[in-house]
Design a protein around this motif. Structure first.
Motif, PDB file in Angstrom:
ATOM      1  N   ARG A  33       0.706  -0.892   0.268  1.00 60.88           N
ATOM      2  CA  ARG A  33       0.167  -0.535  -0.025  1.00 60.88           C
ATOM      3  C   ARG A  33       1.231   1.241   0.329  1.00 60.88           C
ATOM      4  NH1 ARG A  33      -2.544  -4.824   0.394  1.00 60.88           N
ATOM      5  NH2 ARG A  33      -4.519  -4.678   2.214  1.00 60.88           N
ATOM      6  N   MET A  34       0.333   2.370  -1.294  1.00 61.79           N
ATOM      7  CA  MET A  34       1.572   3.249  -1.013  1.00 61.79           C
ATOM      8  C   MET A  34       0.777   4.374  -0.636  1.00 61.79           C
ATOM      9  SD  MET A  34       3.900   3.144  -3.981  1.00 61.79           S
ATOM     10  CE  MET A  34       5.151   4.644  -3.508  1.00 61.79           C
ATOM     11  N   GLY A  35       0.550   5.867   0.646  1.00 62.01           N
ATOM     12  CA  GLY A  35      -0.132   6.179   0.525  1.00 62.01           C
ATOM     13  C   GLY A  35       0.696   8.128   0.112  1.00 62.01           C
ATOM     14  N   TRP A  36      -0.334   9.335   0.536  1.00 57.50           N
ATOM     15  CA  TRP A  36       0.339  10.136   0.782  1.00 57.50           C
ATOM     16  C   TRP A  36       0.257  11.143   2.463  1.00 57.50           C
ATOM     17  CZ3 TRP A  36       3.799  12.844  -3.106  1.00 57.50           C
ATOM     18  CH2 TRP A  36       3.763  12.934  -3.952  1.00 57.50           C
ATOM     19  N   PHE A  37       0.833  11.875   2.821  1.00 58.39           N
ATOM     20  CA  PHE A  37       0.740  12.329   3.891  1.00 58.39           C
ATOM     21  C   PHE A  37       1.559  13.977   3.643  1.00 58.39           C
ATOM     22  CE2 PHE A  37      -0.178   8.481   6.953  1.00 58.39           C
ATOM     23  CZ  PHE A  37       0.194   7.353   6.243  1.00 58.39           C
ATOM     24  N   ARG A  38       0.942  14.588   4.400  1.00 57.74           N
ATOM     25  CA  ARG A  38       1.725  15.744   4.861  1.00 57.74           C
ATOM     26  C   ARG A  38       1.422  16.832   6.114  1.00 57.74           C
ATOM     27  NH1 ARG A  38      -3.953  19.258   2.580  1.00 57.74           N
ATOM     28  NH2 ARG A  38      -4.925  19.499   4.172  1.00 57.74           N
ATOM     29  N   GLU A  46      -0.161  14.175   8.635  1.00 59.61           N
ATOM     30  CA  GLU A  46      -1.971  14.138   9.103  1.00 59.61           C
ATOM     31  C   GLU A  46      -1.977  12.734   7.133  1.00 59.61           C
ATOM     32  OE1 GLU A  46      -5.042  16.908   8.862  1.00 59.61           O
ATOM     33  OE2 GLU A  46      -4.123  17.992   7.458  1.00 59.61           O
ATOM     34  N   PHE A  47      -2.430  11.636   7.259  1.00 64.04           N
ATOM     35  CA  PHE A  47      -2.994  11.449   6.511  1.00 64.04           C
ATOM     36  C   PHE A  47      -4.230  11.910   5.390  1.00 64.04           C
ATOM     37  CE2 PHE A  47      -3.981   7.605   4.046  1.00 64.04           C
ATOM     38  CZ  PHE A  47      -5.987   7.642   3.236  1.00 64.04           C
ATOM     39  N   VAL A  48      -3.578  12.002   3.834  1.00 61.06           N
ATOM     40  CA  VAL A  48      -3.852  11.755   2.810  1.00 61.06           C
ATOM     41  C   VAL A  48      -5.300  11.014   2.165  1.00 61.06           C
ATOM     42  CG1 VAL A  48      -3.646  14.280   0.439  1.00 61.06           C
ATOM     43  CG2 VAL A  48      -2.581  14.444   2.510  1.00 61.06           C
ATOM     44  N   THR A  49      -4.045  10.432   1.275  1.00 61.80           N
ATOM     45  CA  THR A  49      -4.872   9.306   1.030  1.00 61.80           C
ATOM     46  C   THR A  49      -3.926   8.193   0.885  1.00 61.80           C
ATOM     47  OG1 THR A  49      -5.627   8.907  -1.661  1.00 61.80           O
ATOM     48  CG2 THR A  49      -3.850  10.655  -1.212  1.00 61.80           C
ATOM     49  N   ALA A  50      -4.874   7.329   0.703  1.00 61.78           N
ATOM     50  CA  ALA A  50      -3.202   5.929   0.332  1.00 61.78           C
ATOM     51  C   ALA A  50      -4.193   5.019  -1.101  1.00 61.78           C
ATOM     52  CB  ALA A  50      -3.164   5.028   1.747  1.00 61.78           C
ATOM     53  N   ILE A  51      -3.520   3.893  -1.369  1.00 63.33           N
ATOM     54  CA  ILE A  51      -3.971   3.421  -2.736  1.00 63.33           C
ATOM     55  C   ILE A  51      -3.435   2.407  -2.519  1.00 63.33           C
ATOM     56  CG2 ILE A  51      -1.669   4.164  -4.249  1.00 63.33           C
ATOM     57  CD1 ILE A  51      -4.243   3.651  -6.361  1.00 63.33           C
ATOM     58  N   LYS A  52      -3.926   0.807  -2.695  1.00 66.13           N
ATOM     59  CA  LYS A  52      -3.684  -0.593  -2.872  1.00 66.13           C
ATOM     60  C   LYS A  52      -2.814  -0.378  -4.445  1.00 66.13           C
ATOM     61  CE  LYS A  52      -6.932  -2.750  -0.040  1.00 66.13           C
ATOM     62  NZ  LYS A  52      -8.297  -4.401  -0.061  1.00 66.13           N
ATOM     63  N   TRP A  53      -1.358  -0.746  -4.202  1.00 66.72           N
ATOM     64  CA  TRP A  53      -0.603  -1.063  -5.778  1.00 66.72           C
ATOM     65  C   TRP A  53      -1.771  -2.236  -6.776  1.00 66.72           C
ATOM     66  CZ3 TRP A  53       2.782   2.659  -6.630  1.00 66.72           C
ATOM     67  CH2 TRP A  53       2.962   2.614  -7.708  1.00 66.72           C
ATOM     68  N   SER A  54      -1.942  -2.786  -6.104  1.00 63.73           N
ATOM     69  CA  SER A  54      -2.750  -4.135  -6.551  1.00 63.73           C
ATOM     70  C   SER A  54      -3.435  -4.002  -7.752  1.00 63.73           C
ATOM     71  CB  SER A  54      -2.561  -5.621  -6.223  1.00 63.73           C
ATOM     72  OG  SER A  54      -3.841  -5.072  -4.598  1.00 63.73           O
ATOM     73  N   ASP A  55      -4.613  -3.240  -6.582  1.00 67.68           N
ATOM     74  CA  ASP A  55      -6.118  -2.954  -8.000  1.00 67.68           C
ATOM     75  C   ASP A  55      -6.226  -1.917  -7.735  1.00 67.68           C
ATOM     76  OD1 ASP A  55      -7.771  -4.906  -4.729  1.00 67.68           O
ATOM     77  OD2 ASP A  55      -7.076  -2.540  -5.387  1.00 67.68           O
ATOM     78  N   GLY A  56      -5.750  -1.252  -6.708  1.00 66.68           N
ATOM     79  CA  GLY A  56      -6.249   0.723  -7.186  1.00 66.68           C
ATOM     80  C   GLY A  56      -6.776   1.048  -6.224  1.00 66.68           C
ATOM     81  N   THR A  57      -6.846   0.095  -5.589  1.00 61.21           N
ATOM     82  CA  THR A  57      -8.444   0.480  -4.204  1.00 61.21           C
ATOM     83  C   THR A  57      -8.072   1.453  -3.900  1.00 61.21           C
ATOM     84  OG1 THR A  57      -9.516  -1.724  -3.858  1.00 61.21           O
ATOM     85  CG2 THR A  57      -9.595   0.406  -2.266  1.00 61.21           C
ATOM     86  N   TYR A  94       4.587  17.797   1.880  1.00 54.38           N
ATOM     87  CA  TYR A  94       3.819  16.651   0.931  1.00 54.38           C
ATOM     88  C   TYR A  94       4.825  14.997   1.523  1.00 54.38           C
ATOM     89  CZ  TYR A  94      -0.444  18.791   0.540  1.00 54.38           C
ATOM     90  OH  TYR A  94      -1.579  19.520   0.978  1.00 54.38           O
ATOM     91  N   TYR A  95       4.716  14.247   2.536  1.00 53.75           N
ATOM     92  CA  TYR A  95       5.705  13.066   2.356  1.00 53.75           C
ATOM     93  C   TYR A  95       4.765  11.690   1.278  1.00 53.75           C
ATOM     94  CZ  TYR A  95       7.832  15.258   5.508  1.00 53.75           C
ATOM     95  OH  TYR A  95       8.407  16.491   6.482  1.00 53.75           O
ATOM     96  N   CYS A  96       5.179  10.799   0.427  1.00 57.21           N
ATOM     97  CA  CYS A  96       4.658   9.827   0.072  1.00 57.21           C
ATOM     98  C   CYS A  96       5.148   8.467   0.892  1.00 57.21           C
ATOM     99  CB  CYS A  96       5.497   9.322  -1.556  1.00 57.21           C
ATOM    100  SG  CYS A  96       6.218   9.075  -1.762  1.00 57.21           S
ATOM    101  N   ALA A  97       5.031   7.367   1.870  1.00 59.28           N
ATOM    102  CA  ALA A  97       5.011   6.677   2.036  1.00 59.28           C
ATOM    103  C   ALA A  97       4.908   4.887   2.030  1.00 59.28           C
ATOM    104  CB  ALA A  97       3.955   6.364   3.206  1.00 59.28           C
ATOM    105  N   VAL A  98       4.961   3.645   1.923  1.00 60.79           N
ATOM    106  CA  VAL A  98       4.866   2.565   1.415  1.00 60.79           C
ATOM    107  C   VAL A  98       4.595   1.855   2.649  1.00 60.79           C
ATOM    108  CG1 VAL A  98       5.717   0.585   0.834  1.00 60.79           C
ATOM    109  CG2 VAL A  98       6.317   2.804  -0.544  1.00 60.79           C
ATOM    110  N   SER A  99       3.237   1.008   2.791  1.00 60.85           N
ATOM    111  CA  SER A  99       3.255   0.064   3.665  1.00 60.85           C
ATOM    112  C   SER A  99       3.438  -1.024   3.346  1.00 60.85           C
ATOM    113  CB  SER A  99       1.806   0.426   4.807  1.00 60.85           C
ATOM    114  OG  SER A  99       1.656  -0.946   5.512  1.00 60.85           O
ATOM    115  N   ARG A 100       3.735  -2.211   4.197  1.00 62.60           N
ATOM    116  CA  ARG A 100       4.277  -3.403   3.725  1.00 62.60           C
ATOM    117  C   ARG A 100       2.772  -4.307   4.322  1.00 62.60           C
ATOM    118  NH1 ARG A 100      10.330  -5.900   3.620  1.00 62.60           N
ATOM    119  NH2 ARG A 100      10.037  -4.796   5.959  1.00 62.60           N
ATOM    120  N   LEU A 101       2.288  -4.202   5.141  1.00 61.93           N
ATOM    121  CA  LEU A 101       1.290  -5.117   6.163  1.00 61.93           C
ATOM    122  C   LEU A 101      -0.560  -4.991   5.210  1.00 61.93           C
ATOM    123  CD1 LEU A 101       1.814  -2.681   8.763  1.00 61.93           C
ATOM    124  CD2 LEU A 101       2.872  -4.721   8.289  1.00 61.93           C
TER     125      LEU A 101
END
Length: 125
Positions: A33-38, A46-57, A94-101
């Motif tokens: 999963r990847m996300g944007w924070f600011r 704070e959280f802005v948005t996130a996306i599942k790399w696999s299906d774009g959710t 603004y920061y991007c981030a990766v989650s492996r969870l």
């Protein structure tokens, strides 16, 4: 190991748009999963948005719904944040981030393991 580099920030007037990019080096597995924070001065990240790399959710914070759009290009391991109708209160790093969870997309920074260095967005009124 994943390294992230954001770009695309800058100074814009309110009502205008910017597109941020986040280039990832290292392999991005489909279950990531990847996300944007600011983070604004004197405030918590704070959280802005996130996306599942696999299906774009996607998952958005309420304050950006209808204005910001997250997307990814799997072929070049790049994450995007299209920001429209920017407001002065969107001013932040603004920061991007990766989650492996696994599990649902999360707004909590502590679920993200890899972070970029950030890119400054300044919106003038």
């Amino acid at each position: 190991q994943v390294q992230l580099v954001e770009s695309g920030g800058g100074l814009v007037q309110a009502g205008n748009s910017l597109r941020l990019s986040c280039a990832a080096s290292g392999h991005i597995f489909s279950n990531y999963r990847m996300g944007w924070f600011r983070q604004a001065p004197g405030k918590e990240r704070e959280f802005v948005t996130a996306i599942k790399w696999s299906d774009g959710t996607t998952y958005y914070a309420d304050f950006v719904k209808g204005r910001f759009t997250i997307s990814r290009d799997s072929a070049i391991n790049t994450l995007y944040l299209q920001m429209n109708n920017l407001k002065p209160e969107d001013t932040a790093v603004y920061y991007c981030a990766v989650s492996r969870l696994l599990g649902p997309l999360s707004p909590h920074p502590n679920r993200y393991e890899y972070w970029g260095q950030g890119t400054q967005v300044t919106v003038s009124s």
